[in-house]
Design a protein around this motif. Structure first.
Motif, PDB file in Angstrom:
ATOM      1  N   LEU A 223      -2.440   0.846   7.897  1.00  0.00           N
ATOM      2  CA  LEU A 223      -2.874   2.124   7.331  1.00  0.00           C
ATOM      3  C   LEU A 223      -3.263   3.145   8.395  1.00  0.00           C
ATOM      4  CD1 LEU A 223      -4.897   1.032   4.178  1.00  0.00           C
ATOM      5  CD2 LEU A 223      -2.479   1.656   4.382  1.00  0.00           C
TER       6      LEU A 223
ATOM      7  N   GLN B 107       0.858   5.693   5.613  1.00  0.00           N
ATOM      8  CA  GLN B 107       0.072   5.827   4.385  1.00  0.00           C
ATOM      9  C   GLN B 107      -0.011   4.522   3.596  1.00  0.00           C
ATOM     10  OE1 GLN B 107       0.900   9.460   1.968  1.00  0.00           O
ATOM     11  NE2 GLN B 107       2.470   9.876   3.527  1.00  0.00           N
TER      12      GLN B 107
ATOM     13  N   THR C 206      -0.825  -2.549  -0.061  1.00  0.00           N
ATOM     14  CA  THR C 206      -0.099  -1.829  -1.105  1.00  0.00           C
ATOM     15  C   THR C 206       0.622  -2.821  -2.000  1.00  0.00           C
ATOM     16  OG1 THR C 206       0.237   0.148   0.258  1.00  0.00           O
ATOM     17  CG2 THR C 206       1.795  -0.196  -1.533  1.00  0.00           C
TER      18      THR C 206
ATOM     19  N   LYS D 295      -3.345   0.162  -2.693  1.00  0.00           N
ATOM     20  CA  LYS D 295      -2.580   1.321  -3.123  1.00  0.00           C
ATOM     21  C   LYS D 295      -1.459   0.840  -4.046  1.00  0.00           C
ATOM     22  CE  LYS D 295      -3.438   3.719   1.276  1.00  0.00           C
ATOM     23  NZ  LYS D 295      -4.033   4.986   0.825  1.00  0.00           N
TER      24      LYS D 295
ATOM     25  N   HIS E  51      -4.792  10.680  -5.268  1.00  0.00           N
ATOM     26  CA  HIS E  51      -3.624  10.901  -4.412  1.00  0.00           C
ATOM     27  C   HIS E  51      -3.381   9.735  -3.473  1.00  0.00           C
ATOM     28  CE1 HIS E  51      -2.123  12.440  -0.474  1.00  0.00           C
ATOM     29  NE2 HIS E  51      -1.221  13.009  -1.233  1.00  0.00           N
ATOM     30  N   ASP E  52      -4.447   9.131  -2.944  1.00  0.00           N
ATOM     31  CA  ASP E  52      -4.317   8.040  -1.984  1.00  0.00           C
ATOM     32  C   ASP E  52      -4.107   6.686  -2.655  1.00  0.00           C
ATOM     33  OD1 ASP E  52      -4.638   9.727   0.195  1.00  0.00           O
ATOM     34  OD2 ASP E  52      -6.817   9.495   0.217  1.00  0.00           O
ATOM     35  N   ASN E  53      -4.296   6.620  -3.966  1.00  0.00           N
ATOM     36  CA  ASN E  53      -4.289   5.329  -4.646  1.00  0.00           C
ATOM     37  C   ASN E  53      -3.034   5.054  -5.465  1.00  0.00           C
ATOM     38  OD1 ASN E  53      -6.892   4.716  -3.711  1.00  0.00           O
ATOM     39  ND2 ASN E  53      -7.827   5.831  -5.412  1.00  0.00           N
TER      40      ASN E  53
ATOM     41  N   THR F  75      -4.233  19.081  -3.538  1.00  0.00           N
ATOM     42  CA  THR F  75      -3.197  18.065  -3.340  1.00  0.00           C
ATOM     43  C   THR F  75      -2.393  17.903  -4.624  1.00  0.00           C
ATOM     44  OG1 THR F  75      -4.721  16.303  -4.005  1.00  0.00           O
ATOM     45  CG2 THR F  75      -4.552  16.778  -1.645  1.00  0.00           C
TER      46      THR F  75
ATOM     47  N   THR G  90       1.833  12.341  -4.801  1.00  0.00           N
ATOM     48  CA  THR G  90       2.899  11.948  -3.883  1.00  0.00           C
ATOM     49  C   THR G  90       3.973  11.197  -4.651  1.00  0.00           C
ATOM     50  OG1 THR G  90       1.390  11.805  -1.999  1.00  0.00           O
ATOM     51  CG2 THR G  90       3.470  10.594  -1.828  1.00  0.00           C
TER      52      THR G  90
END
Length: 418
Positions: free
Chosen positions: A88, A92, A132, A172, A216-218, A260, A263
């Motif tokens: 990480l 990402q 992830t 993630k 956004h990061d998850n 944001t 993604t």
């Protein structure tokens, strides 16, 4: 030894000894059948056949003595310092694994011997060092065929439960549309209806997984797994634009907080093969901040899919080897280099995610499976490409659900010992 056992052993010997006989110009096949007719004890039978099969044929299943893996031991180490943060710090997504054969089966449990995902699975994956999980989902089996293409509420709740378990384990999540096979195989005249249905599926997914609850990061949205067959490159480039209009445009209130946006992950048509990136045409809204590019890689296919029961002719490939020689490595390195060159062009610079790679476990030599897997993982890490092994606990699986433990050689290849 029962007649059933004798017949089973005869068939097993037939499939392998014939190949050896053609190479060594001796009648091994006849010898093996003679042993069976004489009803030798199982121990003697097994010893003789083991010695016959260990004689070094390039088409036989290799053993450690006659066909040693020559891949450098450094590939089984934390060669590029990914262990501490699971990759990480460099990417990402870091190191990941696919929850394959569960939610993309026609019915969960149908492809996993009745086993369904439980929260312990996600905790176990996180404890092993993965950061992830990619969750393949067959939404098309649970969505109406007519507008508004409503997704079954019970199935949606089940997917949300698994995503929640993953995020609770600090993993993630990549959530995709997987195995929309009818869309891939229906004629061109029916594609417009499938595209509208796919848009409807993504609208509902955007409603159910808002940025405010799934950060956004998850959570990353992968538009469609491995477009192929009826969906050619031109079709797929058009579909990409339409799906992004839904997720980032129509559903902006749910997927864009003003700072944001969600993604997304995009691969190419033709099964997301690396060399087809050159035919990918992305909308101007796509950039390295909001998009991750994915590729899938299973080459050499005769090695990675030897003995795969769903692939015609795969039993003939049993014994295909990958030892980590320079000639074995060369085409894989060339693939990585081509992807790197593609990504170096102006207005790219995406994170590249190897969303699937793996070797079917049924017939392959475990040391060779370990070597190929470690080579792909380390070469990806060398280039700051994130990855997810295919898959968790089925035919390619790194985890043996029957034994309740990680398969030692595979987990060492994926997550090197400190």
């Amino acid at each position: 030894m029962t007649d059933e056992h004798v017949e089973h052993r005869r068939e097993w010997v037939d499939s392998r000894i014939v190949k050896l006989a053609t190479i060594f110009a001796i009648d091994i096949h006849a010898c093996a059948r003679l042993l069976i007719r004489k009803s030798v004890t199982p121990l003697i039978f097994a010893t003789v056949i083991y010695n016959l099969l260990g004689c070094g044929s390039p088409n036989a299943i290799a053993n450690a003595t006659d066909n040693p893996v020559v891949l450098l031991d450094s590939y089984y180490s934390d060669l590029y310092a990914w262990n501490d943060q699971g990759g990480l710090e460099q990417t990402q997504l870091g190191r990941g694994i696919n929850l394959g054969n569960y939610l993309e089966a026609p019915v969960e449990g149908e492809w996993s011997g009745g086993r369904v995902l439980i929260e312990d699975d996600l905790q176990r994956i996180a404890a092993a060092g993965f950061k992830t999980v990619r969750i393949p989902v067959r939404w098309s089996a649970h969505a109406d065929l007519t507008f508004p293409y409503a997704i079954n509420a019970i199935f949606m709740a089940r997917v949300k439960e698994v995503v929640g378990w993953a995020n609770n384990a600090h993993l993630k999540v990549i959530l995709n549309v997987h195995h929309y096979t009818k869309m891939m195989h229906d004629p061109e005249s029916q594609q417009a209806g499938h595209i509208l249905r796919l848009q409807g599926i993504w609208q509902q997914m955007s409603e159910q997984f808002p940025l405010s609850e799934y950060g956004h990061d998850n959570l990353i949205f992968e538009l469609l797994n491995e477009p192929n067959s009826s969906i050619d490159h031109s079709d797929w480039n058009n579909i990409i634009a339409r799906l992004l209009t839904v997720i980032w445009g129509d559903m902006a209130a749910q997927q864009n907080d003003g700072t944001t946006q969600r993604t997304v992950m995009i691969g190419s048509a033709n099964w997301s093969q690396p060399d087809d990136l050159a035919k990918l045409r992305l909308p101007s809204s796509v950039n390295a901040r909001n998009t991750i590019i994915t590729i899938h890689y299973y080459k050499p296919f005769h090695f990675t899919h030897q003995g795969a029961k769903w692939v015609n002719g795969a039993d003939d490939w049993i014994g295909t080897r990958w030892l980590g020689t320079q000639s074995d490595q060369a085409p894989l390195i060339a693939m990585f280099d081509r992807v790197t060159r593609w990504n170096a062009h102006a207005n790219r610079g995406f994170e590249i995610f190897i969303g699937e790679f793996g070797v079917y476990s049924r017939s392959v030599d475990p040391d060779q499976q370990k070597a190929w897997t470690a080579f792909i993982a380390r070469e990806a890490e060398k280039r700051n490409m994130s990855w997810a092994y295919w898959e968790y606990a089925s035919g390619f699986g790194a985890y043996d659900a029957n034994k309740g433990q990680w398969r030692p050689k595979l987990i060492e290849a994926l997550i090197p010992v400190q």
